[in-house]
Write a protein that holds these residues in place. Structure first.
Motif, PDB file in Angstrom:
ATOM      1  N   GLY A  62       0.822  -1.210   0.000  1.00 41.46           N
ATOM      2  CA  GLY A  62       0.000   0.000   0.000  1.00 41.46           C
ATOM      3  C   GLY A  62       0.848   1.248   0.000  1.00 41.46           C
ATOM      4  N   GLN A  63       1.892   1.273   0.836  1.00 41.67           N
ATOM      5  CA  GLN A  63       2.762   2.445   0.876  1.00 41.67           C
ATOM      6  C   GLN A  63       3.598   2.571  -0.394  1.00 41.67           C
ATOM      7  OE1 GLN A  63       5.713   4.877   3.886  1.00 41.67           O
ATOM      8  NE2 GLN A  63       5.108   2.828   4.463  1.00 41.67           N
ATOM      9  N   LEU A  64       4.010   1.443  -0.956  1.00 37.64           N
ATOM     10  CA  LEU A  64       4.737   1.497  -2.225  1.00 37.64           C
ATOM     11  C   LEU A  64       3.859   2.112  -3.325  1.00 37.64           C
ATOM     12  CD1 LEU A  64       6.564  -1.963  -2.206  1.00 37.64           C
ATOM     13  CD2 LEU A  64       7.627   0.302  -2.000  1.00 37.64           C
ATOM     14  N   SER A  65       2.569   1.756  -3.322  1.00 32.72           N
ATOM     15  CA  SER A  65       1.684   2.339  -4.347  1.00 32.72           C
ATOM     16  C   SER A  65       1.453   3.815  -4.086  1.00 32.72           C
ATOM     17  CB  SER A  65       0.351   1.576  -4.397  1.00 32.72           C
ATOM     18  OG  SER A  65      -0.459   1.847  -3.275  1.00 32.72           O
ATOM     19  N   ASP A  66       1.410   4.240  -2.812  1.00 32.51           N
ATOM     20  CA  ASP A  66       1.298   5.673  -2.505  1.00 32.51           C
ATOM     21  C   ASP A  66       2.465   6.450  -3.107  1.00 32.51           C
ATOM     22  OD1 ASP A  66      -1.045   5.485  -1.002  1.00 32.51           O
ATOM     23  OD2 ASP A  66       0.021   5.204   0.894  1.00 32.51           O
ATOM     24  N   ARG A  67       3.648   5.847  -3.123  1.00 35.11           N
ATOM     25  CA  ARG A  67       4.858   6.527  -3.586  1.00 35.11           C
ATOM     26  C   ARG A  67       5.096   6.381  -5.085  1.00 35.11           C
ATOM     27  NH1 ARG A  67       9.007   7.839  -0.120  1.00 35.11           N
ATOM     28  NH2 ARG A  67       8.516   7.744   2.104  1.00 35.11           N
ATOM     29  N   THR A  68       4.324   5.549  -5.741  1.00 31.13           N
ATOM     30  CA  THR A  68       4.543   5.299  -7.169  1.00 31.13           C
ATOM     31  C   THR A  68       4.108   6.504  -7.998  1.00 31.13           C
ATOM     32  OG1 THR A  68       4.262   2.914  -6.889  1.00 31.13           O
ATOM     33  CG2 THR A  68       3.905   3.803  -9.112  1.00 31.13           C
ATOM     34  N   ARG A  69       4.951   6.879  -8.960  1.00 28.94           N
ATOM     35  CA  ARG A  69       4.658   8.004  -9.853  1.00 28.94           C
ATOM     36  C   ARG A  69       4.861   7.528 -11.288  1.00 28.94           C
ATOM     37  NH1 ARG A  69       3.018   9.112  -5.643  1.00 28.94           N
ATOM     38  NH2 ARG A  69       3.527  10.892  -4.279  1.00 28.94           N
ATOM     39  N   SER A  70       3.794   7.077 -11.919  1.00 28.53           N
ATOM     40  CA  SER A  70       3.896   6.568 -13.279  1.00 28.53           C
ATOM     41  C   SER A  70       2.768   7.142 -14.139  1.00 28.53           C
ATOM     42  CB  SER A  70       3.815   5.034 -13.291  1.00 28.53           C
ATOM     43  OG  SER A  70       2.479   4.596 -13.174  1.00 28.53           O
ATOM     44  N   ARG A  71       2.933   7.051 -15.431  1.00 30.54           N
ATOM     45  CA  ARG A  71       1.886   7.530 -16.342  1.00 30.54           C
ATOM     46  C   ARG A  71       0.621   6.696 -16.206  1.00 30.54           C
ATOM     47  NH1 ARG A  71       3.014   6.363 -22.593  1.00 30.54           N
ATOM     48  NH2 ARG A  71       0.852   7.067 -22.573  1.00 30.54           N
ATOM     49  N   TYR A  72       0.748   5.488 -15.657  1.00 33.67           N
ATOM     50  CA  TYR A  72      -0.418   4.610 -15.461  1.00 33.67           C
ATOM     51  C   TYR A  72      -1.019   4.754 -14.064  1.00 33.67           C
ATOM     52  CZ  TYR A  72       1.665   2.598 -19.615  1.00 33.67           C
ATOM     53  OH  TYR A  72       2.210   2.431 -20.866  1.00 33.67           O
ATOM     54  N   GLY A  73      -0.547   5.741 -13.308  1.00 33.82           N
ATOM     55  CA  GLY A  73      -1.088   5.992 -11.992  1.00 33.82           C
ATOM     56  C   GLY A  73      -0.285   5.334 -10.884  1.00 33.82           C
ATOM     57  N   ARG A  74      -0.831   5.419  -9.682  1.00 33.77           N
ATOM     58  CA  ARG A  74      -0.150   4.855  -8.514  1.00 33.77           C
ATOM     59  C   ARG A  74      -0.532   3.394  -8.274  1.00 33.77           C
ATOM     60  NH1 ARG A  74      -1.495   8.728  -3.625  1.00 33.77           N
ATOM     61  NH2 ARG A  74      -3.566   8.681  -4.592  1.00 33.77           N
ATOM     62  N   ARG A  75      -1.781   3.039  -8.544  1.00 29.89           N
ATOM     63  CA  ARG A  75      -2.282   1.722  -8.135  1.00 29.89           C
ATOM     64  C   ARG A  75      -2.181   0.668  -9.240  1.00 29.89           C
ATOM     65  NH1 ARG A  75      -2.021   4.040  -3.227  1.00 29.89           N
ATOM     66  NH2 ARG A  75      -3.459   5.792  -3.058  1.00 29.89           N
ATOM     67  N   ALA A  76      -2.478   1.055 -10.483  1.00 27.14           N
ATOM     68  CA  ALA A  76      -2.572   0.077 -11.574  1.00 27.14           C
ATOM     69  C   ALA A  76      -1.312  -0.776 -11.736  1.00 27.14           C
ATOM     70  CB  ALA A  76      -2.915   0.779 -12.881  1.00 27.14           C
ATOM     71  N   PRO A  77      -0.096  -0.195 -11.698  1.00 29.42           N
ATOM     72  CA  PRO A  77       1.087  -1.052 -11.880  1.00 29.42           C
ATOM     73  C   PRO A  77       1.174  -2.157 -10.831  1.00 29.42           C
ATOM     74  CG  PRO A  77       1.676   1.267 -12.129  1.00 29.42           C
ATOM     75  CD  PRO A  77       0.279   1.238 -11.610  1.00 29.42           C
ATOM     76  N   TRP A  78       0.783  -1.859  -9.601  1.00 31.64           N
ATOM     77  CA  TRP A  78       0.875  -2.854  -8.535  1.00 31.64           C
ATOM     78  C   TRP A  78      -0.230  -3.898  -8.649  1.00 31.64           C
ATOM     79  CZ3 TRP A  78       5.247  -3.248  -6.148  1.00 31.64           C
ATOM     80  CH2 TRP A  78       6.079  -2.125  -6.064  1.00 31.64           C
ATOM     81  N   ILE A  79      -1.397  -3.486  -9.091  1.00 27.50           N
ATOM     82  CA  ILE A  79      -2.484  -4.440  -9.290  1.00 27.50           C
ATOM     83  C   ILE A  79      -2.074  -5.475 -10.336  1.00 27.50           C
ATOM     84  CG2 ILE A  79      -4.842  -4.718 -10.179  1.00 27.50           C
ATOM     85  CD1 ILE A  79      -5.504  -2.019  -8.882  1.00 27.50           C
ATOM     86  N   LEU A  80      -1.524  -5.005 -11.451  1.00 30.22           N
ATOM     87  CA  LEU A  80      -1.115  -5.916 -12.521  1.00 30.22           C
ATOM     88  C   LEU A  80       0.074  -6.790 -12.101  1.00 30.22           C
ATOM     89  CD1 LEU A  80      -1.424  -3.656 -15.685  1.00 30.22           C
ATOM     90  CD2 LEU A  80      -2.723  -5.738 -15.195  1.00 30.22           C
ATOM     91  N   LEU A  81       1.085  -6.173 -11.498  1.00 31.88           N
ATOM     92  CA  LEU A  81       2.287  -6.921 -11.109  1.00 31.88           C
ATOM     93  C   LEU A  81       1.940  -8.004 -10.084  1.00 31.88           C
ATOM     94  CD1 LEU A  81       5.371  -7.294 -11.175  1.00 31.88           C
ATOM     95  CD2 LEU A  81       5.523  -5.597  -9.332  1.00 31.88           C
ATOM     96  N   CYS A  82       1.162  -7.645  -9.078  1.00 20.97           N
ATOM     97  CA  CYS A  82       0.816  -8.623  -8.038  1.00 20.97           C
ATOM     98  C   CYS A  82      -0.085  -9.722  -8.579  1.00 20.97           C
ATOM     99  CB  CYS A  82       0.152  -7.913  -6.859  1.00 20.97           C
ATOM    100  SG  CYS A  82       1.293  -6.886  -5.897  1.00 20.97           S
ATOM    101  N   ALA A  83      -0.967  -9.385  -9.526  1.00 18.29           N
ATOM    102  CA  ALA A  83      -1.818 -10.417 -10.128  1.00 18.29           C
ATOM    103  C   ALA A  83      -0.965 -11.439 -10.873  1.00 18.29           C
ATOM    104  CB  ALA A  83      -2.838  -9.779 -11.066  1.00 18.29           C
ATOM    105  N   LEU A  84       0.013 -10.972 -11.636  1.00 13.25           N
ATOM    106  CA  LEU A  84       0.871 -11.878 -12.399  1.00 13.25           C
ATOM    107  C   LEU A  84       1.748 -12.733 -11.483  1.00 13.25           C
ATOM    108  CD1 LEU A  84       1.907  -9.419 -15.252  1.00 13.25           C
ATOM    109  CD2 LEU A  84       0.463 -11.440 -15.491  1.00 13.25           C
ATOM    110  N   LEU A  85       2.381 -12.090 -10.496  1.00 15.30           N
ATOM    111  CA  LEU A  85       3.240 -12.843  -9.571  1.00 15.30           C
ATOM    112  C   LEU A  85       2.410 -13.789  -8.702  1.00 15.30           C
ATOM    113  CD1 LEU A  85       5.762 -10.076  -8.405  1.00 15.30           C
ATOM    114  CD2 LEU A  85       6.123 -11.892 -10.083  1.00 15.30           C
ATOM    115  N   GLY A  86       1.227 -13.339  -8.299  1.00 17.37           N
ATOM    116  CA  GLY A  86       0.354 -14.194  -7.496  1.00 17.37           C
ATOM    117  C   GLY A  86      -0.088 -15.421  -8.259  1.00 17.37           C
TER     118      GLY A  86
END
Length: 450
Positions: A97-121
């Motif tokens: 959650g804190q990593l997503s708060d700190r994320t600064r990407s063109r795809y937003g803060r949350r989307a990269p983590w949702i996709l990455l965690c879904a794939l790794l999970g």
């Protein structure tokens, strides 16, 4: 602190993240109504996939795998397999959650983590399907939980990020549908339902046990990935590249997980309340299969369909109560009375199998308990979102609060194992009732929410 960007500061085509109303987490700029309507579909779908994983694995595949490894309904082995990874899973939510708060990407803060965690999970689920011993099963399940708590932390932050306060009740109910709908899918696909319950022969669903093992893991892994893509593509996050950046310091990063009860008492009491209600519910739910086999004495050939039927009944009652109470909470502007009433009703429901330790008694419990849980889910997220300490840390704070949501699901087999070892299956119900009731009463200490 929330900052506003100067006009024209974003790259062409980018959409700024709207500033939030301090203390609420709600966006101060009204979101586009079309985007909100789409979010009402994509957010529940992504949440259903998550709870299909938690409940499909936790209530079906994990006990089945333990029984196959040990050759018996070994409650101690199930408890051990669940406990090994509990610590990893618990810290996953706030860390991601804190990593997503700190994320600064063109795809937003949350989307990269949702996709990455879904794939790794999904990859971790495939590995868990191959586990041949209790230690390997527990470790792999812990890795799955750790990663997918990252998915959950980023996903639940979508509500304080994007939803106006006036719609909290409705969205809380929709997010809450993840539990019952995930339950229904898991029960139909993995367990099946006795056709006789609906005037038909044979088993409805179940697919001849095709997904009651490795294939079940592979199916859930695929659904999680598809749901993550569905959510991030159809409800894209806003460009976050121009949000203020904080210098990373390891000490400050870990120190930020602490939420002071003195400074934010409402947040802490809401955490304790959720922890109690959820633990009381999942202590019984996660032991459903062994409980029905060894305590209610359901014949082995009827066990999976019976588990599936009772879970579906529970889920349907949860859905009915949730969709009724969520909009009602929006209209009344109150959430605490619904939390309190749901906890009391849940405690009463848990007395029914004590009075009648039969399949009918379990059916009555699942009807009343499902209604109680649905009422709770309808307002739970609304309550939590209203007491978030700091809007800039919404992902981390939702991750912290999600410990009280995911933690009971993870720890329930362990706690239930201790209870069964000490007092037998009969002790599960009064202990779960007590924990649920205490959790509901604690909400009275939340002062800043009606």
């Amino acid at each position: 602190m929330t900052h506003s960007l100067p006009e024209g500061a974003l790259p062409e085509g980018a959409r700024p993240v709207p500033a939030a109303v301090p203390g609420t987490g709600a966006p101060s700029v009204a979101p586009d109504e079309g985007s909100l309507r789409l979010l009402q579909v994509t957010l529940p779908v992504a949440n259903v996939a998550l709870y299909l994983l938690w409940l499909g694995v936790g209530s079906f595949l994990l006990p089945i795998q333990v029984a196959r490894i040990t050759g018996t309904n070994d409650t101690a082995a199930l408890s051990a397999a669940s406990t090994i990874g509990a610590i990893l899973a618990t810290v996953g939510n706030p860390v991601f959650g804190q990593l997503s708060d700190r994320t600064r990407s063109r795809y937003g803060r949350r989307a990269p983590w949702i996709l990455l965690c879904a794939l790794l999970g999904a990859l971790a689920l495939v590995a868990q399907a191959q586990a041949a011993g209790i230690a390997a099963l527990g470790l792999s399940w812990g890795v799955v939980q750790f990663i997918m708590n990252g998915y959950q932390a980023a996903l639940t932050a979508a509500m304080p990020d994007r939803v106006p306060a006036s719609r909290y009740g409705t969205f809380s109910a929709l997010v809450g549908l993840g539990v019952p709908l995930g339950t229904i899918v898991a029960a139909l696909v993995i367990g099946g339902v006795p056709g006789t319950k609906f005037g038909r022969d044979g088993v409805i669903g179940g697919f001849g046990g095709r997904f009651a093992g490795e294939n079940g893991y592979y199916l859930i892994a695929a659904i999680v990935v598809v749901a993550a893509i569905f959510f991030t593509v159809l409800s894209p996050d806003r460009d976050a590249r121009q949000l203020p950046r904080e210098r990373f310091e390891l000490k400050a990063f870990f120190g930020n997980f602490w939420v002071s009860p003195r400074q934010h008492p409402d947040f802490c009491w809401a955490f304790v309340s959720r922890l109690g209600v959820m633990l009381g519910y999942f202590v019984v739910l996660t032991y459903n299969m062994f409980l029905l086999a060894d305590h209610i004495k359901i014949p082995q050939h009827d066990l999976l369909p019976t588990v599936g039927f009772l879970m579906i009944v529970n889920a349907l009652c949860t859905v009915a109560a949730s969709v009724l109470i969520g909009p009602l909470a929006d209209r009344t502007g109150r959430v605490k009375p619904f939390v309190l009433a749901s906890g009391v009703l849940a405690a009463l429901a848990l007395t029914l199998p004590m009075i009648s330790p039969t399949e009918d008694g379990m059916l009555a419990y699942n009807i009343v308990g499902g209604m109680a849980f649905g009422a709770y889910l309808a307002v739970d997220m609304a309550l939590i979102t209203k007491v978030l300490p700091r809007t800039a840390d919404a992902g981390k704070d939702m991750g912290v609060i999600n410990i009280a949501n995911a933690g009971p699901q993870i720890l329930a087999p362990t706690v239930a194992g201790w209870i069964v070892a000490a007092g037998g299956y009969e002790a599960l119900f009064p202990m779960a009732a007590l924990v649920s009731l205490v959790g509901a009463l604690v909400v009275l200490r939340v002062r800043g929410v009606r």
